[in-house]
Design an enzyme around this catalytic site. Structure first.
Site, short mmCIF file in Angstrom:
data_model
loop_
_atom_site.label_atom_id
_atom_site.label_comp_id
_atom_site.label_asym_id
_atom_site.label_seq_id
_atom_site.Cartn_x
_atom_site.Cartn_y
_atom_site.Cartn_z
N SER A 32 -2.16 9.43 -0.73
CA SER A 32 -3.65 10.32 -1.08
C SER A 32 -3.54 11.85 -0.47
CB SER A 32 -5.00 9.38 -0.76
OG SER A 32 -4.68 8.48 -0.92
N HIS A 63 -3.58 10.47 -6.73
CA HIS A 63 -2.44 9.52 -7.22
C HIS A 63 -2.04 10.04 -8.29
CE1 HIS A 63 -2.05 7.88 -3.67
NE2 HIS A 63 -3.72 7.93 -3.70
N HIS A 85 -2.48 0.65 -5.39
CA HIS A 85 -2.79 -0.03 -4.07
C HIS A 85 -3.25 -1.45 -4.35
CE1 HIS A 85 -3.01 3.77 -3.31
NE2 HIS A 85 -3.70 3.67 -2.02
N TYR A 87 -6.02 -2.37 -3.59
CA TYR A 87 -7.59 -2.76 -4.45
C TYR A 87 -8.14 -2.69 -5.95
CZ TYR A 87 -7.60 1.97 -3.50
OH TYR A 87 -7.23 3.57 -3.33
N GLU A 88 -6.76 -1.94 -6.51
CA GLU A 88 -6.63 -1.52 -7.81
C GLU A 88 -6.55 -2.72 -8.63
OE1 GLU A 88 -4.85 2.45 -8.82
OE2 GLU A 88 -4.56 2.52 -6.95
N ALA A 115 -2.55 8.60 4.03
CA ALA A 115 -3.51 9.22 3.97
C ALA A 115 -4.15 7.56 5.34
CB ALA A 115 -4.22 9.52 3.35
N MET A 216 -4.69 1.80 3.92
CA MET A 216 -4.94 1.18 2.81
C MET A 216 -4.05 0.53 1.33
SD MET A 216 -8.36 1.79 0.99
CE MET A 216 -9.83 2.33 2.18
N SER A 217 -2.58 0.69 1.95
CA SER A 217 -1.51 1.25 1.73
C SER A 217 -0.15 0.82 2.88
CB SER A 217 -1.08 2.23 0.43
OG SER A 217 -0.93 3.49 1.91
N ASN A 240 -9.48 11.84 8.24
CA ASN A 240 -11.14 11.69 8.69
C ASN A 240 -10.72 10.69 10.39
OD1 ASN A 240 -10.02 9.22 6.81
ND2 ASN A 240 -11.68 8.86 7.88
N HIS A 252 -13.74 9.93 0.04
CA HIS A 252 -12.69 10.05 -0.59
C HIS A 252 -11.98 11.63 -0.63
CE1 HIS A 252 -8.51 8.70 -2.63
NE2 HIS A 252 -9.13 9.51 -3.78
N1 HPA Z 1 -9.79 3.99 6.35
C1 HPA Z 1 -9.26 3.02 5.30
N2 HPA Z 1 -8.31 3.53 5.43
C2 HPA Z 1 -8.04 5.06 4.54
C3 HPA Z 1 -8.98 5.90 5.57
C4 HPA Z 1 -10.28 4.99 7.04
O1 HPA Z 1 -11.00 5.85 7.34
N3 HPA Z 1 -9.11 7.09 5.56
C5 HPA Z 1 -7.80 7.57 4.43
N4 HPA Z 1 -7.50 6.38 3.92
#
Ligand code: HPA
Length: 277
Positions: A32, A63, A85, A87-88, A115, A216-217, A240, A252
């Site tokens: 991402s 993406h 992903h 979750y999609e 990310a 998440m990947s 983050n 996001h």
């Molecule tokens: N948590 C889960 N997935 C993420 C995060 C997060 O803080 N930052 C970027 N992808």
């Protein structure tokens, strides 16, 4: 759409071969906000992934959904700008298809990026983290991309994961970072299903089991790559701080904004590694 068959891989390869004959040595997946790394590719040929049969297409902002073929530091590469992903709504098996296709097209190394949120208290947004290892929490919960009939032509039913991230590629990355003054942390990545971010209690649990960064990947793709015998280099861009005490909010937008700082560093690191190969 269920398990991936060899025919699915061959169909996707056939569609791609109508556009390019380039044989990539390295496949790359951009996380991402990290898509702009593909701008460094010379002689780029683009393929929209929704033109490839069976391809898991990403719907997430940040993406773009392109395959970019070309050269980076003189090495033929194939870059996936925009991964899908779990979750999609794609099946976990389908998430692995792009990696199978990269291998079938000629790649024997996968460079995978994402990310991620920093769970390690000393990691900061904008830093890179070399993935030393992962915790396959999503797999422990029953979601393996290798579920279903084994593709014997690619690898064994029970693939080893003792060196999921290639030791030699890791040392090259460390050396490149040191030489180029690129801040590089190192740690354990965990993949959760998402798409909700973690609660403070989730994060304390993750820290307790040895996680340094959460996303998440990546883990399903790495498992497919290792099953097929590809060597893997994994790098997280810390976007983050994960919120262990509940005092801040994760968005996001924040994840995408961090890409501006991460992309130049990631480009320098990846280019440096490619020069050494
Ligand atoms: N948590 C889960 N997935 C993420 C995060 C997060 O803080 N930052 C970027 N992808």
């Amino acid at each position: 759409m269920g398990f991936i068959r060899e025919q699915d891989i061959d169909d996707a390869v056939g569609a791609i071969r109508k556009t390019t004959s380039l044989e990539p040595k390295i496949g790359m997946i951009l996380g991402s906000g990290l898509g702009p790394l593909a701008e460094a590719i010379e002689g780029a040929e683009h393929i929209e992934v929704n033109a490839i049969p069976g391809w898991p297409v990403s719907t997430v902002e940040g993406h773009s959904g392109k395959l970019v073929f070309g050269h980076l530091e003189g090495v033929p590469v194939l870059v996936l700008q925009g991964r899908a992903h779990y979750y999609e709504g794609h099946s976990i098996e389908r998430i692995g298809l792009p990696v199978r296709v990269m291998q079938k097209l000629g790649a024997n190394i996968l460079i995978v990026t994402n990310a991620a949120g920093a769970v390690h208290p000393e990691f900061s947004p904008g830093e890179l983290m070399l993935i030393s290892d992962h915790i396959n929490l999503i797999g422990m919960a029953g979601q393996s991309p290798l579920r279903g009939p084994n593709l014997d032509a690619y690898g064994p039913r029970f693939p080893d994961m003792s060196q999921a991230y290639d030791p030699e590629l890791k040392s090259i990355a460390r050396a490149v970072a040191e030489k180029g003054d690129i801040p590089l942390q190192e740690g354990v990545y965990v993949c959760l299903a998402g798409p909700s971010f973690e609660t403070p209690a989730d994060l304390r649990f993750l820290r307790g089991i040895g996680v340094d960064a959460v996303g998440m990947s990546t883990v399903p793709e790495v498992i497919i790559a290792r099953h097929g015998g590809m060597r893997v280099l994994g790098v997280s861009g810390i976007s983050n701080k994960a919120n262990l005490d509940g005092s801040t909010v994760t968005t996001h937008e924040e994840v995408l904004a961090a890409g501006d700082v991460i992309v130049p560093r990631l480009t320098a690191l990846v280019s440096g590694v490619l020069k050494e190969l």
